[in-house]
Design a protein around this motif. Structure first.
Motif, PDB file in Angstrom:
ATOM      1  N   LYS A  85       0.808  -1.224   0.000  1.00 24.34           N
ATOM      2  CA  LYS A  85       0.000   0.000   0.000  1.00 24.34           C
ATOM      3  C   LYS A  85       0.838   1.271   0.000  1.00 24.34           C
ATOM      4  N   TYR A  86       2.177   1.097  -0.008  1.00 24.41           N
ATOM      5  CA  TYR A  86       3.047   2.275  -0.033  1.00 24.41           C
ATOM      6  C   TYR A  86       3.843   2.392  -1.323  1.00 24.41           C
ATOM      7  N   VAL A  87       3.582   1.501  -2.290  1.00 21.98           N
ATOM      8  CA  VAL A  87       4.282   1.542  -3.571  1.00 21.98           C
ATOM      9  C   VAL A  87       3.245   1.604  -4.684  1.00 21.98           C
ATOM     10  N   CYS A  88       3.386   2.533  -5.622  1.00 17.74           N
ATOM     11  CA  CYS A  88       2.466   2.633  -6.751  1.00 17.74           C
ATOM     12  C   CYS A  88       3.246   2.916  -8.025  1.00 17.74           C
ATOM     13  N   ARG A  89       2.676   2.491  -9.116  1.00 17.15           N
ATOM     14  CA  ARG A  89       3.271   2.758 -10.421  1.00 17.15           C
ATOM     15  C   ARG A  89       2.629   4.020 -10.985  1.00 17.15           C
ATOM     16  N   LEU A  90       3.468   5.038 -11.235  1.00 17.21           N
ATOM     17  CA  LEU A  90       2.950   6.300 -11.754  1.00 17.21           C
ATOM     18  C   LEU A  90       2.665   6.207 -13.241  1.00 17.21           C
ATOM     19  N   GLY A  91       3.316   5.284 -13.926  1.00 18.09           N
ATOM     20  CA  GLY A  91       3.134   5.147 -15.365  1.00 18.09           C
ATOM     21  C   GLY A  91       4.473   4.890 -16.032  1.00 18.09           C
ATOM     22  N   GLY A  92       4.449   4.151 -17.133  1.00 15.37           N
ATOM     23  CA  GLY A  92       5.693   3.855 -17.840  1.00 15.37           C
ATOM     24  C   GLY A  92       6.647   3.092 -16.954  1.00 15.37           C
ATOM     25  N   ASP A  93       7.838   3.666 -16.753  1.00 14.26           N
ATOM     26  CA  ASP A  93       8.861   3.008 -15.927  1.00 14.26           C
ATOM     27  C   ASP A  93       9.084   3.746 -14.618  1.00 14.26           C
ATOM     28  N   GLU A  94       8.096   4.524 -14.156  1.00 16.56           N
ATOM     29  CA  GLU A  94       8.227   5.305 -12.921  1.00 16.56           C
ATOM     30  C   GLU A  94       7.369   4.710 -11.802  1.00 16.56           C
ATOM     31  N   PHE A  95       7.961   4.613 -10.631  1.00 17.18           N
ATOM     32  CA  PHE A  95       7.279   4.145  -9.422  1.00 17.18           C
ATOM     33  C   PHE A  95       7.417   5.192  -8.340  1.00 17.18           C
ATOM     34  N   LEU A  96       6.505   5.134  -7.386  1.00 19.21           N
ATOM     35  CA  LEU A  96       6.543   6.043  -6.236  1.00 19.21           C
ATOM     36  C   LEU A  96       6.488   5.211  -4.968  1.00 19.21           C
ATOM     37  N   ALA A  97       7.398   5.468  -4.053  1.00 18.58           N
ATOM     38  CA  ALA A  97       7.375   4.829  -2.737  1.00 18.58           C
ATOM     39  C   ALA A  97       7.081   5.900  -1.693  1.00 18.58           C
ATOM     40  N   ILE A  98       6.083   5.660  -0.873  1.00 20.82           N
ATOM     41  CA  ILE A  98       5.701   6.589   0.195  1.00 20.82           C
ATOM     42  C   ILE A  98       6.271   6.050   1.503  1.00 20.82           C
ATOM     43  N   LEU A  99       6.999   6.905   2.222  1.00 26.40           N
ATOM     44  CA  LEU A  99       7.713   6.474   3.433  1.00 26.40           C
ATOM     45  C   LEU A  99       7.214   7.288   4.619  1.00 26.40           C
ATOM     46  N   PRO A 100       6.171   6.811   5.332  1.00 25.36           N
ATOM     47  CA  PRO A 100       5.607   7.559   6.462  1.00 25.36           C
ATOM     48  C   PRO A 100       6.624   7.707   7.594  1.00 25.36           C
ATOM     49  N   ASP A 101       6.605   8.891   8.243  1.00 22.92           N
ATOM     50  CA  ASP A 101       7.412   9.173   9.434  1.00 22.92           C
ATOM     51  C   ASP A 101       8.916   9.045   9.178  1.00 22.92           C
ATOM     52  N   LYS A 102       9.311   9.214   7.921  1.00 20.00           N
ATOM     53  CA  LYS A 102      10.738   9.112   7.601  1.00 20.00           C
ATOM     54  C   LYS A 102      11.274  10.458   7.124  1.00 20.00           C
ATOM     55  N   THR A 103      12.490  10.754   7.576  1.00 15.79           N
ATOM     56  CA  THR A 103      13.184  11.936   7.068  1.00 15.79           C
ATOM     57  C   THR A 103      13.864  11.554   5.757  1.00 15.79           C
ATOM     58  N   GLU A 104      14.443  12.580   5.096  1.00 15.21           N
ATOM     59  CA  GLU A 104      15.133  12.300   3.835  1.00 15.21           C
ATOM     60  C   GLU A 104      16.311  11.355   4.067  1.00 15.21           C
TER      61      GLU A 104
END
Length: 405
Positions: A319-338
């Protein structure tokens, strides 16, 4: 001579009233039931004349006349309406009840007021024609009241409910049988005031019994119809909810990789931004996807996308990884700093490499990523957050490209 004229006048009025009642009764029946044959006016005149002759001149016992009338009504509803025996019994029983009960009621009242003590004397007098006229007129009035007061749609629901219709028809049959038994009293040699009062009171009580059973059957039929419709609506609602859930799953799931879709990811980010939660995002781009597609085919390119998606979902959670399209993915990291997100991404890349080796892939995974932290943007937005992560991702791509050169 005067008495003959009175007798003839009332006889004509009886006949006219009987024709009117028959026409209204048939018209009302056709409005509720499915008539199979067209209306025949000649039949009304002939049937009315025959019944009037039986009542006035035949000298037959009242019970015989009622049995003939009931049989004729039952046969009429069976032959001219296509609703089956239960409906025919119900319809004929209803008409028979009103006629027989009103006859008994008015007969009792009339005999008490006119001091009539014998049916033999009564039938030979014009006052008997007055009684018959009153019965027909009051029956016509009752029919009009019945058609206006009783909800016709509810009666049609009753007719369509076999169980409640059988109950109503059976109740009517018992009441009509009781009326037929009481009609034997009409032909007794002498009447007493007590007998006549008994007939009047019984007629009133039978009206209560009839309408109690009738209205109970109608209400139960309507209630069962509402329950059936409610269950149908509930079933349709459940089906709609399942379809909606399926559409929602399809909208929130990427078909190829099984990861969450772009829409799901953006909605999740919007919600986290509105709740002012601290989190970081990693925008991930696959390196070399075009090369895999060109050299090994799109099927292997799809395997590349699926392998990266499964590795990221297994590491960060589906539930924290999604495909934005093509070859791009997004990972959401709750409560995490850079900084924490960067450490996790390095570990995720190593995990990805191990996953690819275990699957004997013909190529190794290579990704570029950019990390951005939400709380560093202050009153920022999702688009601003992703734009920052995108810039940093392309900075990593450029650095890798220069190193390879």
């Amino acid at each position: 001579m005067e008495e003959v004229l009175q007798f003839g006048g009332f006889l004509l009025m009886d006949y006219a009233a009987m024709v009117v009642y028959a026409k209204r009764a048939v018209r009302y029946s056709k409005s509720l039931l499915d008539a199979q044959k067209p209306e025949n006016s000649a039949a009304f005149y002939g049937a009315s004349l025959l019944f009037l002759w039986m009542v006035v001149f035949s000298g037959l016992p009242v019970i015989v006349i009622f049995l003939f009338l009931y049989s004729a009504l039952l046969l009429y509803f069976l032959l001219f309406f296509g609703n089956g025996l239960p409906v025919a019994l119900f319809a004929s029983g209803t008409f028979m009840f009103h006629i027989a009960d009103l006859y008994m009621l008015l007969f009792g009242i009339f005999s008490l007021n006119c001091d009539i003590c014998s049916m033999k004397v009564f039938r030979g007098n014009y006052r008997y024609l007055v009684l018959v006229l009153l019965v027909i007129l009051v029956s016509t009035i009752c029919l009009e009241i019945f058609s206006r007061v009783i909800d016709q749609a509810a009666i049609q629901i009753l007719i369509g409910n076999k169980r409640q219709l059988r109950f109503a028809a059976t109740s009517l049959m018992f009441i009509d049988i009781y009326l037929l038994i009481l009609s034997v009293v009409y032909d007794s040699s002498t009447y007493t005031g007590l007998i006549l009062m008994f007939l009047v009171v019984t007629a009133v009580l039978l009206v209560g019994a009839f309408y109690t059973s009738f209205l109970h059957a109608v209400r139960m039929s309507v209630l069962e119809r509402y329950e059936s419709e409610f269950k149908d609506m509930e079933s349709q609602l459940e089906q709609s909810n399942r379809s909606l859930g399926k559409l929602k799953d399809e909208a929130y799931t990427d078909v190829l990789t099984g990861a969450a879709s772009r829409r799901y990811g953006l909605l999740k980010l919007d919600r986290m931004v509105q709740e002012r939660k601290q989190f970081s995002v990693a925008l991930i781009d696959l390196d070399g996807l075009k090369k895999v597609n060109d050299n090994l085919g799109h099927q292997e390119g799809d395997r590349y996308l699926v392998g990266v998606s499964h590795a990221l979902s297994g590491f960060f959670g589906a539930k924290y990884v999604c495909r934005l399209g093509g070859d791009e993915f997004l990972a959401i990291l709750p409560d995490k700093t850079e900084q924490e997100a960067a450490v996790l991404m390095e570990e995720a890349c190593r995990n990805m490499e191990e996953a690819f080796r275990s699957q004997d892939m013909a190529f190794g995974p290579s990704v570029s990523y950019g990390i951005a932290q939400f709380d560093l943007l202050g009153a920022g937005s999702v688009s601003g957050l992703l734009e920052l992560a995108d810039r940093r991702m392309y900075e990593m791509k450029r650095k890798r490209h220069k190193m390879r050169q």
